[in-house]
Design an enzyme around this catalytic site. Sequence first.
Site, short mmCIF file in Angstrom:
data_model
loop_
_atom_site.label_atom_id
_atom_site.label_comp_id
_atom_site.label_asym_id
_atom_site.label_seq_id
_atom_site.Cartn_x
_atom_site.Cartn_y
_atom_site.Cartn_z
N ASP A 53 0.82 -1.22 0.00
CA ASP A 53 0.00 0.00 0.00
C ASP A 53 0.86 1.27 0.00
O ASP A 53 0.67 2.16 0.85
CB ASP A 53 -0.92 0.03 1.23
CG ASP A 53 -1.74 -1.23 1.39
OD1 ASP A 53 -2.14 -1.81 0.37
OD2 ASP A 53 -1.98 -1.63 2.55
N GLU A 259 -11.44 0.21 -3.47
CA GLU A 259 -10.60 0.74 -2.39
C GLU A 259 -9.38 1.41 -2.99
O GLU A 259 -9.26 1.54 -4.20
CB GLU A 259 -10.17 -0.40 -1.44
CG GLU A 259 -9.31 -1.46 -2.11
CD GLU A 259 -9.00 -2.64 -1.19
OE1 GLU A 259 -9.50 -2.71 -0.06
OE2 GLU A 259 -8.23 -3.53 -1.64
#
Length: 356
Positions: A53, A259
């Site tokens: 991420d 997301e």
Amino acid sequence: MLSILRYCGLLILSATIVSACNNQQKENSVQIEKPVAARHPDSPLVNHIYTADPSAHIFNGKIFIYPSHDTSTGTPQNDNGDHFDMLDYRILSMDSINGAVTDYGSAFKLSDIPWAGRQLWAPDAAFDGTNYFLYFPAKDKQGIFRIGVASSAHPEGPFVAEPEYIKGSYSIDPCIFKDDDGTYYLYFGGIWGGQLQRWNNNKYDSAGALRKAEQDAILPRVAKIKDMKTFAEPVREIKITDSSNNLFKEKDNDKRFFEAAWMHKYNGKYYFSYSTGDTHKIVYATGDSPYGPFIYRGVILNPVAGWTNHHSIIESGGKWWLFYHDVVRSGQTHLRNVKVTELKYNADGTIQTITK
Ligand code: FUB
């Protein structure tokens, strides 16, 4: 090129390296030797820890990367992503894209956050000219994802968390964006394990379900930020449409938001990019306002090894770069490695699709 693991194999090379293998603290910061020519374009930025991420930013003339710090706690895998059970953040930097990577050790721990219960997921960071701010999602003590903020005088931390999460915040994957006029916006949200389906009109419903195929897809969220720590307005939904201005349906799951929001600007246009989740792509949509609406434009990154796909985009050294992760090294969905690759625009402002 010596990796940290090889250092560990040699056991006694230096106290600094041994400390790194033991996941020690900031005072044991580690410089990882990666000579400029040696890192293959598809190699992880670091091999001694798992990172995911990646949110990249240029601070103090360096590239700082704010990733999740993947780890194995033994939590069984399930549909909610409970196996993504991260306990702290470790911040990386490099002087240039191919330069040596510095890992500053643990910058911020779950146990340091008064309101948080578990799961430190994808963070992002900003600099207001004086302090650095880390925005991060975590489940609160009731198991509801919220977004917190922590601050530091240094880009690498250590960071100190605010005692409460950002009032009115929910779900996951914050992306903090500074517009040219100095206004900050926080984009966020993630469906399924990220719980966005439980929030309608900013109200929580623990029974909130995923949408059915023919229903409008759940939309990502944004709010203007004031004082770096507070929402300046009620959270808004962001419309993402096809070229005929139609909202996507849940069944359009190779285009609809799931997301991993990221916002950047290119030639005056706002580029909102995100993961499609169960179809594993990073896609983008463009618009003329930080609030949208955004029109879907295409795929930035095709699926990579692993279930999740997550990214950030920055300009450095006159080129554009996509930071992403995959599980090539571990083969396990929750143990990922951050990588970087060049991103190219076409003359018309569209982005060339990357396949790894
Ligand atoms: O790292 C945990 C979650 O996986 C992130 O919040 C999502 O974006 C996905 O990458």
